[in-house]
Design a protein around this motif. Sequence first.
Motif, PDB file in Angstrom:
ATOM      1  N   ASN A 112       6.181 -42.689   7.997  1.00  0.00           N
ATOM      2  CA  ASN A 112       5.626 -42.576   9.339  1.00  0.00           C
ATOM      3  C   ASN A 112       4.335 -41.753   9.350  1.00  0.00           C
ATOM      4  N   LEU A 113       3.437 -42.042   8.397  1.00  0.00           N
ATOM      5  CA  LEU A 113       2.160 -41.340   8.319  1.00  0.00           C
ATOM      6  C   LEU A 113       1.179 -41.952   9.308  1.00  0.00           C
ATOM      7  N   LYS A 114       0.354 -41.113   9.900  1.00  0.00           N
ATOM      8  CA  LYS A 114      -0.623 -41.537  10.886  1.00  0.00           C
ATOM      9  C   LYS A 114      -2.035 -41.220  10.397  1.00  0.00           C
ATOM     10  N   PRO A 115      -3.045 -41.970  10.861  1.00  0.00           N
ATOM     11  CA  PRO A 115      -4.428 -41.657  10.480  1.00  0.00           C
ATOM     12  C   PRO A 115      -4.807 -40.246  10.927  1.00  0.00           C
ATOM     13  N   GLY A 116      -5.476 -39.522  10.066  1.00  0.00           N
ATOM     14  CA  GLY A 116      -5.898 -38.158  10.374  1.00  0.00           C
ATOM     15  C   GLY A 116      -4.855 -37.102  10.085  1.00  0.00           C
ATOM     16  N   GLN A 117      -3.642 -37.516   9.774  1.00  0.00           N
ATOM     17  CA  GLN A 117      -2.581 -36.551   9.451  1.00  0.00           C
ATOM     18  C   GLN A 117      -2.910 -35.865   8.135  1.00  0.00           C
ATOM     19  N   GLN A 118      -2.613 -34.590   8.055  1.00  0.00           N
ATOM     20  CA  GLN A 118      -2.899 -33.845   6.832  1.00  0.00           C
ATOM     21  C   GLN A 118      -1.698 -33.871   5.902  1.00  0.00           C
ATOM     22  N   VAL A 119      -1.998 -33.803   4.612  1.00  0.00           N
ATOM     23  CA  VAL A 119      -0.958 -33.706   3.591  1.00  0.00           C
ATOM     24  C   VAL A 119      -1.302 -32.546   2.665  1.00  0.00           C
ATOM     25  N   GLN A 120      -0.277 -31.916   2.162  1.00  0.00           N
ATOM     26  CA  GLN A 120      -0.474 -30.859   1.171  1.00  0.00           C
ATOM     27  C   GLN A 120      -0.490 -31.537  -0.197  1.00  0.00           C
ATOM     28  N   VAL A 121      -1.451 -31.165  -1.041  1.00  0.00           N
ATOM     29  CA  VAL A 121      -1.595 -31.769  -2.370  1.00  0.00           C
ATOM     30  C   VAL A 121      -1.190 -30.729  -3.407  1.00  0.00           C
ATOM     31  N   ILE A 122      -0.195 -31.092  -4.221  1.00  0.00           N
ATOM     32  CA  ILE A 122       0.340 -30.152  -5.201  1.00  0.00           C
ATOM     33  C   ILE A 122       0.306 -30.782  -6.589  1.00  0.00           C
ATOM     34  N   PRO A 123      -0.420 -30.178  -7.534  1.00  0.00           N
ATOM     35  CA  PRO A 123      -0.305 -30.654  -8.916  1.00  0.00           C
ATOM     36  C   PRO A 123       0.981 -30.095  -9.506  1.00  0.00           C
ATOM     37  N   TYR A 124       1.808 -30.965 -10.043  1.00  0.00           N
ATOM     38  CA  TYR A 124       3.100 -30.539 -10.580  1.00  0.00           C
ATOM     39  C   TYR A 124       3.309 -31.217 -11.927  1.00  0.00           C
ATOM     40  N   GLU A 125       3.372 -30.408 -12.972  1.00  0.00           N
ATOM     41  CA  GLU A 125       3.486 -30.901 -14.341  1.00  0.00           C
ATOM     42  C   GLU A 125       2.411 -31.960 -14.593  1.00  0.00           C
ATOM     43  N   ASN A 126       2.802 -33.210 -14.788  1.00  0.00           N
ATOM     44  CA  ASN A 126       1.815 -34.248 -15.111  1.00  0.00           C
ATOM     45  C   ASN A 126       1.673 -35.256 -13.971  1.00  0.00           C
ATOM     46  N   ARG A 127       1.810 -34.766 -12.704  1.00  0.00           N
ATOM     47  CA  ARG A 127       1.713 -35.676 -11.564  1.00  0.00           C
ATOM     48  C   ARG A 127       1.123 -34.956 -10.353  1.00  0.00           C
ATOM     49  N   ILE A 128       0.814 -35.708  -9.319  1.00  0.00           N
ATOM     50  CA  ILE A 128       0.290 -35.170  -8.063  1.00  0.00           C
ATOM     51  C   ILE A 128       1.291 -35.499  -6.972  1.00  0.00           C
ATOM     52  N   GLU A 129       1.648 -34.506  -6.161  1.00  0.00           N
ATOM     53  CA  GLU A 129       2.567 -34.730  -5.049  1.00  0.00           C
ATOM     54  C   GLU A 129       1.823 -34.529  -3.736  1.00  0.00           C
ATOM     55  N   ILE A 181       2.565 -33.975   0.209  1.00  0.00           N
ATOM     56  CA  ILE A 181       3.623 -33.623   1.146  1.00  0.00           C
ATOM     57  C   ILE A 181       3.040 -33.658   2.557  1.00  0.00           C
ATOM     58  N   PRO A 182       3.555 -34.548   3.416  1.00  0.00           N
ATOM     59  CA  PRO A 182       3.032 -34.621   4.779  1.00  0.00           C
ATOM     60  C   PRO A 182       3.270 -33.309   5.527  1.00  0.00           C
ATOM     61  N   LEU A 183       2.227 -32.821   6.187  1.00  0.00           N
ATOM     62  CA  LEU A 183       2.359 -31.627   7.007  1.00  0.00           C
ATOM     63  C   LEU A 183       2.732 -32.071   8.413  1.00  0.00           C
ATOM     64  N   ARG A 184       3.719 -31.407   8.974  1.00  0.00           N
ATOM     65  CA  ARG A 184       4.192 -31.736  10.314  1.00  0.00           C
ATOM     66  C   ARG A 184       3.787 -30.632  11.280  1.00  0.00           C
ATOM     67  N   PRO A 185       3.444 -30.986  12.516  1.00  0.00           N
ATOM     68  CA  PRO A 185       3.101 -29.951  13.483  1.00  0.00           C
ATOM     69  C   PRO A 185       4.323 -29.080  13.790  1.00  0.00           C
ATOM     70  N   PRO A 186       4.099 -27.815  14.157  1.00  0.00           N
ATOM     71  CA  PRO A 186       5.219 -26.914  14.435  1.00  0.00           C
ATOM     72  C   PRO A 186       6.180 -27.453  15.496  1.00  0.00           C
ATOM     73  N   GLN A 187       5.680 -28.232  16.462  1.00  0.00           N
ATOM     74  CA  GLN A 187       6.545 -28.767  17.501  1.00  0.00           C
ATOM     75  C   GLN A 187       7.626 -29.681  16.914  1.00  0.00           C
ATOM     76  N   GLU A 188       7.292 -30.416  15.867  1.00  0.00           N
ATOM     77  CA  GLU A 188       8.275 -31.298  15.232  1.00  0.00           C
ATOM     78  C   GLU A 188       9.319 -30.503  14.451  1.00  0.00           C
ATOM     79  N   MET A 189       8.990 -29.297  14.042  1.00  0.00           N
ATOM     80  CA  MET A 189       9.899 -28.495  13.234  1.00  0.00           C
ATOM     81  C   MET A 189      10.947 -27.775  14.088  1.00  0.00           C
TER      82      MET A 189
END
Length: 68
Positions: free
Chosen positions: A23-40, A42-50
Amino acid sequence: MEKATISPKFQVVIPRSVREKLNLKPGQQVQVIPYENRIEFIPLRPPQEMRGFLAGMSTDFQRDPDRL
């Protein structure tokens, strides 16, 4: 398994099936994490959704004696 190509400007298009599943939307931010030999991404959700996502979580557990 989906795949994507890195453009000359280092841009990546997330495949439609993945966007719809997460359920990703245009303009939504994601956190980018290098982990071992890959890139992850992670969709960032607004505090209201949390709000309330921990409701019903059990807080009954034993603490270590030095943490009282």
